[in-house]
Design a protein around this motif. Structure first.
Motif, PDB file in Angstrom:
ATOM      1  N   GLU A 167      49.933  41.114  56.069  1.00  0.00           N
ATOM      2  CA  GLU A 167      50.744  40.452  55.054  1.00  0.00           C
ATOM      3  C   GLU A 167      49.909  39.424  54.292  1.00  0.00           C
ATOM      4  O   GLU A 167      49.112  38.708  54.882  1.00  0.00           O
ATOM      5  CB  GLU A 167      51.951  39.758  55.705  1.00  0.00           C
ATOM      6  N   VAL A 168      50.112  39.374  52.997  1.00  0.00           N
ATOM      7  CA  VAL A 168      49.359  38.463  52.127  1.00  0.00           C
ATOM      8  C   VAL A 168      50.310  37.406  51.583  1.00  0.00           C
ATOM      9  O   VAL A 168      51.309  37.733  50.948  1.00  0.00           O
ATOM     10  CB  VAL A 168      48.681  39.222  50.971  1.00  0.00           C
ATOM     11  N   LYS A 169      49.997  36.155  51.837  1.00  0.00           N
ATOM     12  CA  LYS A 169      50.791  35.051  51.316  1.00  0.00           C
ATOM     13  C   LYS A 169      50.174  34.598  49.996  1.00  0.00           C
ATOM     14  O   LYS A 169      49.136  33.946  49.965  1.00  0.00           O
ATOM     15  CB  LYS A 169      50.813  33.898  52.324  1.00  0.00           C
ATOM     16  N   LEU A 170      50.803  34.970  48.908  1.00  0.00           N
ATOM     17  CA  LEU A 170      50.284  34.625  47.587  1.00  0.00           C
ATOM     18  C   LEU A 170      50.538  33.152  47.292  1.00  0.00           C
ATOM     19  O   LEU A 170      51.670  32.681  47.376  1.00  0.00           O
ATOM     20  CB  LEU A 170      50.957  35.474  46.512  1.00  0.00           C
ATOM     21  N   LYS A 171      49.486  32.442  46.932  1.00  0.00           N
ATOM     22  CA  LYS A 171      49.657  31.045  46.551  1.00  0.00           C
ATOM     23  C   LYS A 171      50.543  30.943  45.307  1.00  0.00           C
ATOM     24  O   LYS A 171      51.356  30.023  45.175  1.00  0.00           O
ATOM     25  CB  LYS A 171      48.303  30.387  46.282  1.00  0.00           C
ATOM     26  N   THR A 172      50.396  31.923  44.409  1.00  0.00           N
ATOM     27  CA  THR A 172      51.196  31.918  43.190  1.00  0.00           C
ATOM     28  C   THR A 172      52.678  32.074  43.505  1.00  0.00           C
ATOM     29  O   THR A 172      53.525  31.458  42.855  1.00  0.00           O
ATOM     30  CB  THR A 172      50.739  33.050  42.256  1.00  0.00           C
ATOM     31  N   GLN A 173      53.008  32.879  44.508  1.00  0.00           N
ATOM     32  CA  GLN A 173      54.419  33.061  44.842  1.00  0.00           C
ATOM     33  C   GLN A 173      55.000  31.773  45.423  1.00  0.00           C
ATOM     34  O   GLN A 173      56.137  31.395  45.103  1.00  0.00           O
ATOM     35  CB  GLN A 173      54.594  34.197  45.854  1.00  0.00           C
ATOM     36  N   SER A 174      54.235  31.078  46.253  1.00  0.00           N
ATOM     37  CA  SER A 174      54.701  29.791  46.778  1.00  0.00           C
ATOM     38  C   SER A 174      54.910  28.793  45.640  1.00  0.00           C
ATOM     39  O   SER A 174      55.884  28.030  45.634  1.00  0.00           O
ATOM     40  CB  SER A 174      53.680  29.240  47.772  1.00  0.00           C
ATOM     41  N   ALA A 175      54.007  28.821  44.659  1.00  0.00           N
ATOM     42  CA  ALA A 175      54.154  27.937  43.504  1.00  0.00           C
ATOM     43  C   ALA A 175      55.383  28.310  42.685  1.00  0.00           C
ATOM     44  O   ALA A 175      56.118  27.433  42.206  1.00  0.00           O
ATOM     45  CB  ALA A 175      52.898  28.019  42.634  1.00  0.00           C
ATOM     46  N   VAL A 241      49.265  25.985  40.438  1.00  0.00           N
ATOM     47  CA  VAL A 241      48.129  26.860  40.732  1.00  0.00           C
ATOM     48  C   VAL A 241      47.152  26.752  39.575  1.00  0.00           C
ATOM     49  O   VAL A 241      47.513  26.337  38.467  1.00  0.00           O
ATOM     50  CB  VAL A 241      48.542  28.345  40.894  1.00  0.00           C
ATOM     51  N   THR A 242      45.923  27.150  39.819  1.00  0.00           N
ATOM     52  CA  THR A 242      44.948  27.221  38.742  1.00  0.00           C
ATOM     53  C   THR A 242      45.042  28.589  38.074  1.00  0.00           C
ATOM     54  O   THR A 242      45.597  29.542  38.639  1.00  0.00           O
ATOM     55  CB  THR A 242      43.524  27.021  39.265  1.00  0.00           C
ATOM     56  N   GLU A 243      44.475  28.688  36.886  1.00  0.00           N
ATOM     57  CA  GLU A 243      44.440  29.973  36.199  1.00  0.00           C
ATOM     58  C   GLU A 243      43.710  31.020  37.037  1.00  0.00           C
ATOM     59  O   GLU A 243      44.131  32.184  37.114  1.00  0.00           O
ATOM     60  CB  GLU A 243      43.753  29.816  34.841  1.00  0.00           C
ATOM     61  N   GLU A 244      42.628  30.612  37.681  1.00  0.00           N
ATOM     62  CA  GLU A 244      41.854  31.549  38.508  1.00  0.00           C
ATOM     63  C   GLU A 244      42.695  32.045  39.685  1.00  0.00           C
ATOM     64  O   GLU A 244      42.695  33.255  39.998  1.00  0.00           O
ATOM     65  CB  GLU A 244      40.585  30.864  39.023  1.00  0.00           C
ATOM     66  N   GLU A 245      43.417  31.140  40.344  1.00  0.00           N
ATOM     67  CA  GLU A 245      44.260  31.551  41.482  1.00  0.00           C
ATOM     68  C   GLU A 245      45.353  32.513  41.034  1.00  0.00           C
ATOM     69  O   GLU A 245      45.655  33.499  41.719  1.00  0.00           O
ATOM     70  CB  GLU A 245      44.878  30.319  42.141  1.00  0.00           C
ATOM     71  N   LEU A 246      45.944  32.232  39.872  1.00  0.00           N
ATOM     72  CA  LEU A 246      47.006  33.101  39.375  1.00  0.00           C
ATOM     73  C   LEU A 246      46.468  34.506  39.092  1.00  0.00           C
ATOM     74  O   LEU A 246      47.089  35.504  39.480  1.00  0.00           O
ATOM     75  CB  LEU A 246      47.625  32.486  38.129  1.00  0.00           C
ATOM     76  N   GLN A 247      45.316  34.590  38.423  1.00  0.00           N
ATOM     77  CA  GLN A 247      44.767  35.896  38.099  1.00  0.00           C
ATOM     78  C   GLN A 247      44.339  36.654  39.353  1.00  0.00           C
ATOM     79  O   GLN A 247      44.476  37.891  39.423  1.00  0.00           O
ATOM     80  CB  GLN A 247      43.587  35.746  37.131  1.00  0.00           C
TER      81      GLN A 247
END
Length: 276
Positions: A167-175, A241-247
């Protein structure tokens, strides 16, 4: 098809809905939701006995797939009113018994005791006045009429890479969760509807939940992408999140090895007492 507007929404053309239908991502979101949930929605509606001659209300009709199914189901002697605060994707031109109405379920009037069936999916979760709206919907039912409501619960079973390493916990989803909470979304809404229906005096109240694992390139990944991309500016400009993290997270949604549990989709249904 008939199409109409209420006076309140004629005065206000914009919506406070954070994932409003004006976004270019909206068609992708509607397609994903239809693929993921229409089958189970229809099963629940069939279980309520919806049939020829019924008068139905579809709240927050979105892409219109369930409204179209209802129009076919109730036939020429029935009627379906489908509402949305922004009905741009609703087209009832194929159905003489389908009325599309621009309508704010919080502020605009509803007839009382008018409907054999009311259905909503992912509406109350977005509305801070959700308990008052549910009360209004119950009042709009005929005695013996059914209400079926489907809402997400994204809190009760979070992603857990420690339990399941794939399972992958997306930082973007938490944001994204933090952003939507700031806009009044109740992330545990689905779990609470059952109790709220019982508190309003409905009978034969039941509820069940649906959960699945979403993989890369799946309809669930498409739904996640549409939501993240529509809220791109709020996520990055707000410092979540940063732009890099989102992408990076968006790229993960195309990875066949990606996996994450879906939100829980709760369906609750109940009937207005014939004695009321």
């Amino acid at each position: 098809m008939k199409s109409s507007e209420t006076s309140a929404t004629q005065r206000c053309s914009s919506s406070a809905y954070i994932l409003d239908n004006a976004g270019r991502e909206t068609p992708a979101r509607f397609d994903a939701l239809s693929t993921l949930y229409d089958h189970s929605t229809i099963q629940h509606l069939e279980n309520c006995g919806v049939s020829l001659g019924w008068n139905c209300l579809e709240v927050g009709g979105g892409g219109g797939t369930i409204a179209a199914w209802l129009a076919t189901r109730v036939g020429p002697t029935g009627h379906v009113l489908v509402t949305d605060i922004d009905p741009r994707f609703l087209d009832g031109s194929r159905f003489a018994n389908l009325e599309v109405r621009r309508h704010n379920i919080v502020t605009d009037p509803l007839p009382e005791g008018a409907f054999d069936l009311i259905h909503a999916r992912l509406v109350l979760v977005h509305i801070p006045e959700r308990e008052q709206v549910l009360k209004r919907l119950v009042a709009a039912l005929k005695p013996g009429g059914w209400i079926v409501d489907e809402e997400f619960d994204s809190l009760s079973l979070p992603c857990d890479p420690d339990l399941s390493p794939g399972e992958v916990k997306l930082k973007t989803q938490s944001a994204l969760f933090r952003v939507v909470e700031q806009h009044g979304i109740e992330r545990r809404c689905g779990r609470l509807v059952y109790g709220r229906m019982r508190a309003l005096g409905l009978v034969d109240v039941r509820a069940e939940a649906r959960l699945s694992m979403w993989s890369g390139r799946s309809p669930g990944a498409s739904l996640t992408r549409a939501n993240v991309e529509q809220l791109h500016s709020a996520l990055v400009a707000g410092g979540f999140v940063t732009e890099e993290e989102l992408q990076q997270d968006i790229a993960r949604l195309d990875d066949p090895d990606f996996m994450t549990p879906s939100p829980i989709m709760w369906t609750a249904w109940g009937r207005r007492s014939s004695n009321r």
